[in-house]
Design an enzyme around this catalytic site. Sequence first.
Site, PDB file in Angstrom:
ATOM      1  N   HIS A  53       0.887  -1.075   0.005  1.00  0.00           N
ATOM      2  CA  HIS A  53      -0.024   0.162  -0.168  1.00  0.00           C
ATOM      3  C   HIS A  53       0.910   1.421   0.028  1.00  0.00           C
ATOM      4  O   HIS A  53       2.025   1.205   0.465  1.00  0.00           O
ATOM      5  CB  HIS A  53      -0.853   0.010   1.262  1.00  0.00           C
ATOM      6  CG  HIS A  53      -2.109  -1.024   1.166  1.00  0.00           C
ATOM      7  ND1 HIS A  53      -3.003  -0.929   1.979  1.00  0.00           N
ATOM      8  CD2 HIS A  53      -2.067  -1.997   0.419  1.00  0.00           C
ATOM      9  CE1 HIS A  53      -3.745  -2.038   2.111  1.00  0.00           C
ATOM     10  NE2 HIS A  53      -3.184  -2.684   0.860  1.00  0.00           N
ATOM     11  N   GLU A  55       1.051   3.829   1.856  1.00  0.00           N
ATOM     12  CA  GLU A  55       1.353   4.285   3.256  1.00  0.00           C
ATOM     13  C   GLU A  55       2.622   3.257   3.624  1.00  0.00           C
ATOM     14  O   GLU A  55       3.448   3.695   4.343  1.00  0.00           O
ATOM     15  CB  GLU A  55       0.253   3.959   4.306  1.00  0.00           C
ATOM     16  CG  GLU A  55      -0.853   4.691   3.988  1.00  0.00           C
ATOM     17  CD  GLU A  55      -2.081   4.097   3.125  1.00  0.00           C
ATOM     18  OE1 GLU A  55      -3.239   4.291   3.638  1.00  0.00           O
ATOM     19  OE2 GLU A  55      -1.670   3.198   2.332  1.00  0.00           O
ATOM     20  N   CYS A  83      -6.125   1.787   5.755  1.00  0.00           N
ATOM     21  CA  CYS A  83      -6.842   0.649   6.284  1.00  0.00           C
ATOM     22  C   CYS A  83      -6.200   0.301   7.697  1.00  0.00           C
ATOM     23  O   CYS A  83      -5.312   0.963   8.101  1.00  0.00           O
ATOM     24  CB  CYS A  83      -6.547  -0.475   5.236  1.00  0.00           C
ATOM     25  SG  CYS A  83      -4.862  -1.133   5.222  1.00  0.00           S
ATOM     26  N   CYS A  86      -2.383  -0.509   7.615  1.00  0.00           N
ATOM     27  CA  CYS A  86      -1.564   0.699   7.563  1.00  0.00           C
ATOM     28  C   CYS A  86      -1.425   1.265   8.926  1.00  0.00           C
ATOM     29  O   CYS A  86      -0.553   1.923   9.112  1.00  0.00           O
ATOM     30  CB  CYS A  86      -1.874   1.432   6.285  1.00  0.00           C
ATOM     31  SG  CYS A  86      -1.585   0.642   4.743  1.00  0.00           S
TER      32      CYS A  86
END
Length: 143
Positions: A53, A55, A83, A86
């Site tokens: 992701h 992040e 999410c 993260c």
Amino acid sequence: MLNDEYYMQLALNEAKEAFKIGEIPIGAIVVANDRIIAKSHNLTETLTDVTAHAEMQAITAAANSLGGKYLKTCTMYITVEPCQMCAGALYWSQIDRIVIGATDNKRGFQNMGGQLHPKTQVTYGILEKECSELMKIFFSRKR
């Protein structure tokens, strides 16, 4: 000092890069002392890695830039609410501040029981319309 809108626009540019390569269009920028130390976008399809992701990529790059695992003096600008995974990584990084463009009512950390470090400050809604619209366009094309 540059403002939140400026940095969020850079995160949005990262999200647009993800969009171009067929990734979910989420972008992130990490700033320390008014200097960009990391920028990233989703790479889960490209790397065949569910943890890639924006992040997560930004946390790793920022830690490498700083030479340590804690991001206590940093701000992350992220186009969509993190999410739970993260948010957990951001918790452990002890990041000082997170600025979020659009909320994620389905998979955002707030709706999934995730949490951030108690000292982390959160600002919502910076360029929310633009961040949200990019996600809507992406998913409308997928359906």
